[in-house]
Design a protein around this motif. Sequence first.
Motif, PDB file in Angstrom:
ATOM      1  N   GLY A 210       0.823  -1.204   0.000  1.00  0.00           N
ATOM      2  CA  GLY A 210       0.000   0.000   0.000  1.00  0.00           C
ATOM      3  C   GLY A 210       0.859   1.257   0.000  1.00  0.00           C
ATOM      4  O   GLY A 210       0.565   2.231  -0.709  1.00  0.00           O
ATOM      5  N   PHE A 211       1.925   1.230   0.779  1.00  0.00           N
ATOM      6  CA  PHE A 211       2.871   2.342   0.818  1.00  0.00           C
ATOM      7  C   PHE A 211       3.542   2.514  -0.539  1.00  0.00           C
ATOM      8  O   PHE A 211       3.688   3.636  -1.037  1.00  0.00           O
ATOM      9  CB  PHE A 211       3.908   2.060   1.905  1.00  0.00           C
ATOM     10  CG  PHE A 211       5.041   3.045   1.964  1.00  0.00           C
ATOM     11  CD1 PHE A 211       4.851   4.310   2.487  1.00  0.00           C
ATOM     12  CD2 PHE A 211       6.306   2.692   1.516  1.00  0.00           C
ATOM     13  CE1 PHE A 211       5.898   5.226   2.546  1.00  0.00           C
ATOM     14  CE2 PHE A 211       7.360   3.590   1.568  1.00  0.00           C
ATOM     15  CZ  PHE A 211       7.150   4.868   2.085  1.00  0.00           C
ATOM     16  N   ALA A 212       3.937   1.403  -1.164  1.00  0.00           N
ATOM     17  CA  ALA A 212       4.570   1.469  -2.487  1.00  0.00           C
ATOM     18  C   ALA A 212       3.636   2.118  -3.502  1.00  0.00           C
ATOM     19  O   ALA A 212       4.042   2.972  -4.300  1.00  0.00           O
ATOM     20  CB  ALA A 212       4.972   0.070  -2.949  1.00  0.00           C
ATOM     21  N   ARG A 213       2.387   1.723  -3.488  1.00  0.00           N
ATOM     22  CA  ARG A 213       1.415   2.289  -4.423  1.00  0.00           C
ATOM     23  C   ARG A 213       1.257   3.793  -4.207  1.00  0.00           C
ATOM     24  O   ARG A 213       1.108   4.565  -5.165  1.00  0.00           O
ATOM     25  CB  ARG A 213       0.055   1.599  -4.253  1.00  0.00           C
ATOM     26  CG  ARG A 213      -1.024   2.142  -5.180  1.00  0.00           C
ATOM     27  CD  ARG A 213      -2.386   1.579  -4.806  1.00  0.00           C
ATOM     28  NE  ARG A 213      -2.557   0.196  -5.189  1.00  0.00           N
ATOM     29  CZ  ARG A 213      -3.068  -0.206  -6.352  1.00  0.00           C
ATOM     30  NH1 ARG A 213      -3.427   0.689  -7.268  1.00  0.00           N
ATOM     31  NH2 ARG A 213      -3.219  -1.478  -6.615  1.00  0.00           N
ATOM     32  N   GLU A 214       1.324   4.214  -2.965  1.00  0.00           N
ATOM     33  CA  GLU A 214       1.071   5.616  -2.617  1.00  0.00           C
ATOM     34  C   GLU A 214       2.225   6.540  -2.968  1.00  0.00           C
ATOM     35  O   GLU A 214       2.022   7.635  -3.505  1.00  0.00           O
ATOM     36  CB  GLU A 214       0.765   5.721  -1.118  1.00  0.00           C
ATOM     37  CG  GLU A 214       0.531   7.136  -0.628  1.00  0.00           C
ATOM     38  CD  GLU A 214       0.353   7.199   0.868  1.00  0.00           C
ATOM     39  OE1 GLU A 214       0.341   8.318   1.401  1.00  0.00           O
ATOM     40  OE2 GLU A 214       0.242   6.136   1.518  1.00  0.00           O
ATOM     41  N   VAL A 215       3.474   6.135  -2.658  1.00  0.00           N
ATOM     42  CA  VAL A 215       4.585   7.092  -2.737  1.00  0.00           C
ATOM     43  C   VAL A 215       5.465   6.930  -3.972  1.00  0.00           C
ATOM     44  O   VAL A 215       6.195   7.858  -4.335  1.00  0.00           O
ATOM     45  CB  VAL A 215       5.493   7.020  -1.483  1.00  0.00           C
ATOM     46  CG1 VAL A 215       4.680   7.207  -0.219  1.00  0.00           C
ATOM     47  CG2 VAL A 215       6.288   5.713  -1.447  1.00  0.00           C
ATOM     48  N   ALA A 216       5.417   5.777  -4.623  1.00  0.00           N
ATOM     49  CA  ALA A 216       6.393   5.505  -5.683  1.00  0.00           C
ATOM     50  C   ALA A 216       6.084   6.264  -6.971  1.00  0.00           C
ATOM     51  O   ALA A 216       4.921   6.412  -7.354  1.00  0.00           O
ATOM     52  CB  ALA A 216       6.453   4.006  -5.973  1.00  0.00           C
ATOM     53  N   ASP A 217       7.137   6.739  -7.620  1.00  0.00           N
ATOM     54  CA  ASP A 217       7.026   7.171  -9.013  1.00  0.00           C
ATOM     55  C   ASP A 217       7.099   5.955  -9.931  1.00  0.00           C
ATOM     56  O   ASP A 217       6.402   5.890 -10.944  1.00  0.00           O
ATOM     57  CB  ASP A 217       8.153   8.145  -9.362  1.00  0.00           C
ATOM     58  CG  ASP A 217       8.033   9.459  -8.619  1.00  0.00           C
ATOM     59  OD1 ASP A 217       6.984  10.109  -8.752  1.00  0.00           O
ATOM     60  OD2 ASP A 217       8.971   9.819  -7.895  1.00  0.00           O
ATOM     61  N   ARG A 218       7.979   5.009  -9.572  1.00  0.00           N
ATOM     62  CA  ARG A 218       8.079   3.750 -10.302  1.00  0.00           C
ATOM     63  C   ARG A 218       8.246   2.614  -9.298  1.00  0.00           C
ATOM     64  O   ARG A 218       8.853   2.794  -8.239  1.00  0.00           O
ATOM     65  CB  ARG A 218       9.269   3.737 -11.253  1.00  0.00           C
ATOM     66  CG  ARG A 218       9.111   4.589 -12.489  1.00  0.00           C
ATOM     67  CD  ARG A 218      10.303   4.427 -13.412  1.00  0.00           C
ATOM     68  NE  ARG A 218      11.541   4.891 -12.790  1.00  0.00           N
ATOM     69  CZ  ARG A 218      12.747   4.435 -13.075  1.00  0.00           C
ATOM     70  NH1 ARG A 218      12.909   3.456 -13.943  1.00  0.00           N
ATOM     71  NH2 ARG A 218      13.812   4.940 -12.480  1.00  0.00           N
ATOM     72  N   VAL A 219       7.726   1.459  -9.650  1.00  0.00           N
ATOM     73  CA  VAL A 219       7.905   0.244  -8.858  1.00  0.00           C
ATOM     74  C   VAL A 219       8.688  -0.752  -9.709  1.00  0.00           C
ATOM     75  O   VAL A 219       8.407  -0.928 -10.900  1.00  0.00           O
ATOM     76  CB  VAL A 219       6.558  -0.359  -8.426  1.00  0.00           C
ATOM     77  CG1 VAL A 219       6.771  -1.679  -7.682  1.00  0.00           C
ATOM     78  CG2 VAL A 219       5.783   0.619  -7.557  1.00  0.00           C
ATOM     79  N   ILE A 220       9.676  -1.389  -9.081  1.00  0.00           N
ATOM     80  CA  ILE A 220      10.501  -2.393  -9.749  1.00  0.00           C
ATOM     81  C   ILE A 220      10.224  -3.751  -9.103  1.00  0.00           C
ATOM     82  O   ILE A 220      10.336  -3.883  -7.875  1.00  0.00           O
ATOM     83  CB  ILE A 220      11.992  -2.051  -9.628  1.00  0.00           C
ATOM     84  CG1 ILE A 220      12.296  -0.745 -10.367  1.00  0.00           C
ATOM     85  CG2 ILE A 220      12.869  -3.185 -10.151  1.00  0.00           C
ATOM     86  CD1 ILE A 220      13.701  -0.238 -10.146  1.00  0.00           C
ATOM     87  N   TYR A 221       9.878  -4.717  -9.908  1.00  0.00           N
ATOM     88  CA  TYR A 221       9.721  -6.075  -9.396  1.00  0.00           C
ATOM     89  C   TYR A 221      10.962  -6.871  -9.761  1.00  0.00           C
ATOM     90  O   TYR A 221      11.320  -6.997 -10.941  1.00  0.00           O
ATOM     91  CB  TYR A 221       8.472  -6.752  -9.965  1.00  0.00           C
ATOM     92  CG  TYR A 221       8.394  -8.215  -9.605  1.00  0.00           C
ATOM     93  CD1 TYR A 221       8.352  -8.617  -8.272  1.00  0.00           C
ATOM     94  CD2 TYR A 221       8.410  -9.204 -10.581  1.00  0.00           C
ATOM     95  CE1 TYR A 221       8.320  -9.956  -7.926  1.00  0.00           C
ATOM     96  CE2 TYR A 221       8.366 -10.545 -10.253  1.00  0.00           C
ATOM     97  CZ  TYR A 221       8.313 -10.919  -8.915  1.00  0.00           C
ATOM     98  OH  TYR A 221       8.296 -12.249  -8.575  1.00  0.00           O
ATOM     99  N   VAL A 222      11.637  -7.403  -8.732  1.00  0.00           N
ATOM    100  CA  VAL A 222      12.849  -8.200  -8.916  1.00  0.00           C
ATOM    101  C   VAL A 222      12.516  -9.662  -8.678  1.00  0.00           C
ATOM    102  O   VAL A 222      11.912 -10.020  -7.656  1.00  0.00           O
ATOM    103  CB  VAL A 222      13.967  -7.735  -7.952  1.00  0.00           C
ATOM    104  CG1 VAL A 222      15.198  -8.629  -8.087  1.00  0.00           C
ATOM    105  CG2 VAL A 222      14.340  -6.281  -8.226  1.00  0.00           C
ATOM    106  N   HIS A 223      12.927 -10.512  -9.619  1.00  0.00           N
ATOM    107  CA  HIS A 223      12.651 -11.949  -9.539  1.00  0.00           C
ATOM    108  C   HIS A 223      13.943 -12.713  -9.783  1.00  0.00           C
ATOM    109  O   HIS A 223      14.534 -12.623 -10.875  1.00  0.00           O
ATOM    110  CB  HIS A 223      11.596 -12.339 -10.574  1.00  0.00           C
ATOM    111  CG  HIS A 223      11.277 -13.797 -10.594  1.00  0.00           C
ATOM    112  ND1 HIS A 223      10.456 -14.395  -9.667  1.00  0.00           N
ATOM    113  CD2 HIS A 223      11.695 -14.796 -11.437  1.00  0.00           C
ATOM    114  CE1 HIS A 223      10.369 -15.684  -9.934  1.00  0.00           C
ATOM    115  NE2 HIS A 223      11.114 -15.954 -10.992  1.00  0.00           N
ATOM    116  N   LYS A 224      14.402 -13.413  -8.772  1.00  0.00           N
ATOM    117  CA  LYS A 224      15.594 -14.251  -8.881  1.00  0.00           C
ATOM    118  C   LYS A 224      16.779 -13.496  -9.492  1.00  0.00           C
ATOM    119  O   LYS A 224      17.455 -13.984 -10.397  1.00  0.00           O
ATOM    120  CB  LYS A 224      15.288 -15.527  -9.680  1.00  0.00           C
ATOM    121  CG  LYS A 224      14.291 -16.445  -8.984  1.00  0.00           C
ATOM    122  CD  LYS A 224      14.072 -17.733  -9.764  1.00  0.00           C
ATOM    123  CE  LYS A 224      13.112 -18.655  -9.022  1.00  0.00           C
ATOM    124  NZ  LYS A 224      12.864 -19.921  -9.770  1.00  0.00           N
ATOM    125  N   GLY A 225      17.003 -12.287  -8.978  1.00  0.00           N
ATOM    126  CA  GLY A 225      18.162 -11.509  -9.390  1.00  0.00           C
ATOM    127  C   GLY A 225      18.006 -10.719 -10.667  1.00  0.00           C
ATOM    128  O   GLY A 225      18.947 -10.042 -11.097  1.00  0.00           O
TER     129      GLY A 225
END
Length: 255
Positions: A210-225
């Motif tokens: 919820g915090f990520a959705r609120e404050v982020a300009d961009r979200v990065i999803y990292v999967h297995k490096g």
Amino acid sequence: MTQKEKTTSAIVRMEKVNKHFGNLHVLKDIDLEVMPGEVVVIIGASGSGKSTLIRCINGLEEFQSGHIDVDGNELTPYGKSGKALQRIRTEVGMVFQQFNLFPHLSVRDNVTLAPMKVRGWNQEDAVETAERLLQRVGIADQSEKYPTQLSGGQQQRVALARALAMEPRLMLFDEPTSALDPEMIGEVLDAMRELAREGMTMIIVTHEMGFAREVADRVIYVHKGEIAEVAPPEKIFDSPHDERTRSFLSRVLKH
């Protein structure tokens, strides 16, 4: 969220960064740029390489290949960065999962120590800055106490004030609420929200969606490096493109 002014020059640039722990390939060809004033939130499963990624940015972890540039200072593989690393350490603040406060020092002294030792500030200026920052994070009335006399949320806000006292151009957060009791998480996130509103450049590893959705300009999803997906929060959370992102979010958001 208020749109921040962006300049054309990235404050962080990572190109084809690879990191190994022995035979374990932890980061795989990481490419990332972060602009001044931007808030980037990194999400992913435990062990995916999120914390290692941001620890490479300020030289806490060596990497084996690729390039990392932080505000014009280049980190080189195998930790051979010399004065560039010293400059980065003074320009980049970091808040960890654990508070890492000095238990024998008061709250105020925890905040004033680095500016006096590293930046050469006199005590009067350091104390004035400490009091202002403790007010900013909502614990000005705790300045005479010692860390063991504070709650976990209060200790983490001291750690935040301590990092800000060095007047960093970039703040890194490594799951800053993961060691806190649920009722204390909000007070730390509130302090971080205020930093975001003020335009601080921030890279945040967190499980707080919820915090990520609120404050982020961009979200990065990292999967297995690997960086599997990068997008604005509304895109990541409402209509992720990558199947790995969808699978991860379907698990974490249903709880």
